[in-house]
Write a protein that holds these residues in place. Sequence first.
Motif, PDB file in Angstrom:
ATOM      1  N   ALA A  37       0.810  -1.229   0.000  1.00 12.40           N
ATOM      2  CA  ALA A  37       0.000   0.000   0.000  1.00 12.40           C
ATOM      3  C   ALA A  37       0.835   1.267   0.000  1.00 12.40           C
ATOM      4  O   ALA A  37       0.421   2.279  -0.561  1.00 12.40           O
ATOM      5  CB  ALA A  37      -0.931  -0.013   1.218  1.00 12.40           C
ATOM      6  N   GLY A  39       3.578   1.710  -1.471  1.00 19.02           N
ATOM      7  CA  GLY A  39       4.418   1.753  -2.665  1.00 19.02           C
ATOM      8  C   GLY A  39       3.875   2.682  -3.737  1.00 19.02           C
ATOM      9  O   GLY A  39       2.767   3.220  -3.632  1.00 19.02           O
ATOM     10  N   ARG A  62       5.810  -2.330   6.884  1.00 18.27           N
ATOM     11  CA  ARG A  62       6.801  -2.683   7.890  1.00 18.27           C
ATOM     12  C   ARG A  62       7.034  -1.537   8.865  1.00 18.27           C
ATOM     13  O   ARG A  62       7.646  -1.722   9.900  1.00 18.27           O
ATOM     14  CB  ARG A  62       8.121  -3.097   7.211  1.00 18.27           C
ATOM     15  N   ASP A  63       6.546  -0.336   8.521  1.00 14.91           N
ATOM     16  CA  ASP A  63       6.771   0.815   9.393  1.00 14.91           C
ATOM     17  C   ASP A  63       5.569   1.754   9.348  1.00 14.91           C
ATOM     18  O   ASP A  63       5.413   2.544   8.412  1.00 14.91           O
ATOM     19  CB  ASP A  63       8.049   1.557   8.954  1.00 14.91           C
ATOM     20  N   ARG A  68       4.999   7.750   4.147  1.00 16.29           N
ATOM     21  CA  ARG A  68       3.959   7.226   3.259  1.00 16.29           C
ATOM     22  C   ARG A  68       2.822   6.562   4.049  1.00 16.29           C
ATOM     23  O   ARG A  68       1.657   6.663   3.663  1.00 16.29           O
ATOM     24  CB  ARG A  68       4.570   6.245   2.261  1.00 16.29           C
ATOM     25  N   ASN A 104       0.238  -6.952  -3.720  1.00 20.58           N
ATOM     26  CA  ASN A 104       1.398  -6.682  -4.565  1.00 20.58           C
ATOM     27  C   ASN A 104       2.651  -6.979  -3.747  1.00 20.58           C
ATOM     28  O   ASN A 104       3.103  -6.170  -2.942  1.00 20.58           O
ATOM     29  CB  ASN A 104       1.388  -5.218  -5.057  1.00 20.58           C
ATOM     30  N   ASP A 106       6.451  -7.379  -3.073  1.00 23.40           N
ATOM     31  CA  ASP A 106       7.593  -6.663  -3.635  1.00 23.40           C
ATOM     32  C   ASP A 106       8.752  -7.609  -3.964  1.00 23.40           C
ATOM     33  O   ASP A 106       9.564  -7.945  -3.113  1.00 23.40           O
ATOM     34  CB  ASP A 106       8.048  -5.577  -2.650  1.00 23.40           C
ATOM     35  N   PHE A 108      11.317  -6.883  -5.598  1.00 21.65           N
ATOM     36  CA  PHE A 108      12.629  -6.221  -5.494  1.00 21.65           C
ATOM     37  C   PHE A 108      13.144  -6.223  -4.060  1.00 21.65           C
ATOM     38  O   PHE A 108      14.273  -5.844  -3.814  1.00 21.65           O
ATOM     39  CB  PHE A 108      12.570  -4.797  -6.051  1.00 21.65           C
ATOM     40  N   HIS A 156      11.749 -10.411 -12.067  1.00 24.54           N
ATOM     41  CA  HIS A 156      10.634  -9.708 -11.411  1.00 24.54           C
ATOM     42  C   HIS A 156       9.374  -9.787 -12.261  1.00 24.54           C
ATOM     43  O   HIS A 156       8.280  -9.577 -11.742  1.00 24.54           O
ATOM     44  CB  HIS A 156      11.007  -8.275 -11.023  1.00 24.54           C
ATOM     45  N   THR A 185       0.176  -5.063 -14.680  1.00 26.22           N
ATOM     46  CA  THR A 185       0.582  -3.704 -15.035  1.00 26.22           C
ATOM     47  C   THR A 185       1.848  -3.754 -15.875  1.00 26.22           C
ATOM     48  O   THR A 185       2.033  -4.682 -16.672  1.00 26.22           O
ATOM     49  CB  THR A 185       0.749  -2.838 -13.765  1.00 26.22           C
ATOM     50  N   GLY A 186       2.702  -2.784 -15.729  1.00 25.66           N
ATOM     51  CA  GLY A 186       3.950  -2.726 -16.483  1.00 25.66           C
ATOM     52  C   GLY A 186       4.741  -1.549 -15.959  1.00 25.66           C
ATOM     53  O   GLY A 186       4.337  -0.926 -14.969  1.00 25.66           O
ATOM     54  N   TYR A 188       5.968   1.807 -14.799  1.00 23.76           N
ATOM     55  CA  TYR A 188       5.216   3.048 -14.582  1.00 23.76           C
ATOM     56  C   TYR A 188       5.758   4.130 -15.512  1.00 23.76           C
ATOM     57  O   TYR A 188       6.976   4.310 -15.637  1.00 23.76           O
ATOM     58  CB  TYR A 188       5.363   3.527 -13.125  1.00 23.76           C
ATOM     59  N   LEU A 376       9.645   5.468  -6.061  1.00 25.73           N
ATOM     60  CA  LEU A 376       9.549   4.139  -5.449  1.00 25.73           C
ATOM     61  C   LEU A 376       9.903   4.212  -3.969  1.00 25.73           C
ATOM     62  O   LEU A 376      10.879   4.859  -3.589  1.00 25.73           O
ATOM     63  CB  LEU A 376      10.492   3.153  -6.153  1.00 25.73           C
ATOM     64  N   LYS A 377       9.125   3.518  -3.168  1.00 29.40           N
ATOM     65  CA  LYS A 377       9.428   3.453  -1.729  1.00 29.40           C
ATOM     66  C   LYS A 377      10.807   2.839  -1.518  1.00 29.40           C
ATOM     67  O   LYS A 377      11.567   3.252  -0.654  1.00 29.40           O
ATOM     68  CB  LYS A 377       8.347   2.626  -1.026  1.00 29.40           C
TER      69      LYS A 377
HETATM   70  N1  NAP Z   1       8.530  -0.095 -10.887  1.00 27.00           N
HETATM   71  C1  NAP Z   1       7.600  -0.423 -11.767  1.00 27.00           C
HETATM   72  O1  NAP Z   1       7.451   0.190 -12.824  1.00 27.00           O
HETATM   73  C2  NAP Z   1       6.657  -1.554 -11.469  1.00 27.00           C
HETATM   74  C3  NAP Z   1       5.553  -1.714 -12.289  1.00 27.00           C
HETATM   75  C4  NAP Z   1       4.649  -2.742 -12.014  1.00 27.00           C
HETATM   76  C5  NAP Z   1       4.894  -3.590 -10.951  1.00 27.00           C
HETATM   77  N2  NAP Z   1       5.986  -3.430 -10.191  1.00 27.00           N
HETATM   78  C6  NAP Z   1       6.210  -4.383  -9.100  1.00 27.00           C
HETATM   79  O2  NAP Z   1       5.659  -3.838  -7.911  1.00 27.00           O
HETATM   80  C7  NAP Z   1       6.387  -4.348  -6.772  1.00 27.00           C
HETATM   81  C8  NAP Z   1       6.843  -3.206  -5.920  1.00 27.00           C
HETATM   82  O3  NAP Z   1       5.803  -2.276  -5.693  1.00 27.00           O
HETATM   83  P1  NAP Z   1       5.987  -0.754  -6.081  1.00 27.00           P
HETATM   84  O4  NAP Z   1       6.264  -0.687  -7.514  1.00 27.00           O
HETATM   85  O5  NAP Z   1       4.849  -0.019  -5.524  1.00 27.00           O
HETATM   86  O6  NAP Z   1       7.368  -0.380  -5.342  1.00 27.00           O
HETATM   87  P2  NAP Z   1       7.755   0.514  -4.091  1.00 27.00           P
HETATM   88  O7  NAP Z   1       7.273   1.903  -4.291  1.00 27.00           O
HETATM   89  O8  NAP Z   1       9.207   0.324  -3.867  1.00 27.00           O
HETATM   90  O9  NAP Z   1       6.917  -0.135  -2.895  1.00 27.00           O
HETATM   91  C9  NAP Z   1       7.267  -1.339  -2.290  1.00 27.00           C
HETATM   92  C10 NAP Z   1       6.092  -1.739  -1.404  1.00 27.00           C
HETATM   93  O10 NAP Z   1       6.275  -3.068  -0.924  1.00 27.00           O
HETATM   94  C11 NAP Z   1       6.117  -3.047   0.489  1.00 27.00           C
HETATM   95  N3  NAP Z   1       6.959  -4.083   1.063  1.00 27.00           N
HETATM   96  C12 NAP Z   1       8.224  -4.405   0.713  1.00 27.00           C
HETATM   97  N4  NAP Z   1       8.661  -5.427   1.461  1.00 27.00           N
HETATM   98  C13 NAP Z   1       7.657  -5.742   2.308  1.00 27.00           C
HETATM   99  C14 NAP Z   1       7.494  -6.722   3.315  1.00 27.00           C
HETATM  100  N5  NAP Z   1       8.454  -7.600   3.604  1.00 27.00           N
HETATM  101  N6  NAP Z   1       6.322  -6.775   3.963  1.00 27.00           N
HETATM  102  C15 NAP Z   1       5.323  -5.907   3.687  1.00 27.00           C
HETATM  103  N7  NAP Z   1       5.414  -4.964   2.733  1.00 27.00           N
HETATM  104  C16 NAP Z   1       6.578  -4.883   2.053  1.00 27.00           C
HETATM  105  C17 NAP Z   1       6.518  -1.658   0.926  1.00 27.00           C
HETATM  106  O11 NAP Z   1       5.898  -1.379   2.162  1.00 27.00           O
HETATM  107  P3  NAP Z   1       6.684  -0.808   3.470  1.00 27.00           P
HETATM  108  O12 NAP Z   1       8.025  -0.302   3.020  1.00 27.00           O
HETATM  109  O13 NAP Z   1       5.770   0.270   3.974  1.00 27.00           O
HETATM  110  O14 NAP Z   1       6.770  -1.980   4.388  1.00 27.00           O
HETATM  111  C18 NAP Z   1       5.921  -0.845  -0.206  1.00 27.00           C
HETATM  112  O15 NAP Z   1       4.554  -0.649   0.030  1.00 27.00           O
HETATM  113  C19 NAP Z   1       7.546  -5.132  -7.329  1.00 27.00           C
HETATM  114  O16 NAP Z   1       7.266  -6.507  -7.233  1.00 27.00           O
HETATM  115  C20 NAP Z   1       7.646  -4.686  -8.775  1.00 27.00           C
HETATM  116  O17 NAP Z   1       8.155  -5.698  -9.609  1.00 27.00           O
HETATM  117  C21 NAP Z   1       6.857  -2.401 -10.391  1.00 27.00           C
END
Ligand code: NAP
Length: 387
Positions: A37, A39, A62-63, A68, A104, A106, A108, A156, A185-186, A188, A376-377
């Motif tokens: 959420a 992210g 996690r925090d 955010r 979703n 993560d 990465f 990924h 999706t794909g 961003y 990105l978070k």
């Molecule tokens: N970058 C792109 O263009 C893109 C496009 C489509 C899909 N994706 C995919 O989307 C995923 C990442 O999401 P995002 O794009 O929104 O990236 P992001 O902005 O880096 O957000 C990562 C999210 O994952 C959460 N998270 C990470 N580790 C966690 C854990 N152990 N437990 C609970 N929550 C965790 C984080 O929450 P907290 O830090 O608050 O815990 C945060 O909400 C990846 O799998 C990526 O492949 C990325």
Amino acid sequence: MEWLGDAVELTVQGALIQTMETIVSPQEISKIFVIGATGAQGLPVVGALVADRKYSVRALSRDATSRRAKALLALGNVSILEGSFADEAVLREGFRGCDGAFINIDGFNTGEKTEIYWAIRCYEIAIEEGIRFFVYGNLDYALKKAGYDSRFRAGHYDGKGRIGEWILSQNLANRDRMGAAVFTTGPYMEMAISAMTPMTPSVEDGILTWRVPLGDGAVPHVALEDCGYYARWLFDNPRRANGMNLEVAIEHVDYRKLAEAFEKVTGHPARYIDTDLDTYWAGPLKAAANFPAGYNADPADKSTMSFRDNFTGFWNIWKHGMIQRDYALLDEIHPHRIRTVEEWLRREDQRGRALGMGSLWERVQPQNMYTSAPLLKLSEDGRKGAL
Ligand SMILES: NC(=O)c1ccc[n+]([C@@H]2O[C@H](COP(=O)([O-])OP(=O)(O)OC[C@H]3O[C@@H](n4cnc5c(N)ncnc54)[C@H](OP(=O)(O)O)[C@@H]3O)[C@@H](O)[C@H]2O)c1
């Protein structure tokens, strides 16, 4: 511990969340557990779910005290459950008492192998805990779509894409107990104007320049704002969405057209320079090339893909046109969707100005791009954090 927020501000990171008055459908789901959420994708998804108070959201983070997480609480109708998705007890607590789920995971953080395990457990525990509609945040199973040719292997993508197919096959037997949809999706669109992404541009001699290994290919970029709408549509239309793989994009973005559109919208010069892979990996991403693509993946595990291997496959997918979209379907589901990169740039320029972030041209200047809040978070956290 669950944290509650009650403010009514409809902005996340300053972005105005589209209201959803146009959507009318039977109320079936009321409380949605969201993983990811905080992210880039999760923020507009949660914003769209709670915009009119139709749904409440329990968001996992996690925090709970992060910037955010606080922005989510400020939306109202959102609570935060603190913990990791890599923990069964936390998953049970998250799903229990909710009837919807948007998941979703993560990759990465986890790397491909661990992502697959926890995504499967999410689906299984969701059924056990009584979730009625499950939406899986997916990416294309690119390896399969490319005919199982490893030049197109991006962990990924495949880590999600395999599970997307698995969920749809499970759903054949489980659909009356828990409906499921896959939301594919794909990349961003926002990443093409942001720091620390695979397509971060540079300003060279006053020209905005994208140096990426795309050849004559095109990237089916998605608009985060539209992701909010689509996710909301899936929950609003569970009967139609049950068993659906909703694959979204703005359009297939040819980077020559991206540069032309940027010039048109901003009045400043832009260009795309097709770059061979060796040159690309000797550029700004050089330092990260040999790191594991998932920051908590085990570098000693031979299944762990490096950044370089992962994103080489990623660029090959777009360069060779392996992924398609049904744009007519997207027009039907989201009649007001963003249809072209030019339209996206125009809206983004206006949005940035309205929020006091400056014009698009100002925002891509390095002194601004590298100091503004990361998209990105994971970048905000410096690719660190617990599994
Ligand atoms: N970058 C792109 O263009 C893109 C496009 C489509 C899909 N994706 C995919 O989307 C995923 C990442 O999401 P995002 O794009 O929104 O990236 P992001 O902005 O880096 O957000 C990562 C999210 O994952 C959460 N998270 C990470 N580790 C966690 C854990 N152990 N437990 C609970 N929550 C965790 C984080 O929450 P907290 O830090 O608050 O815990 C945060 O909400 C990846 O799998 C990526 O492949 C990325």
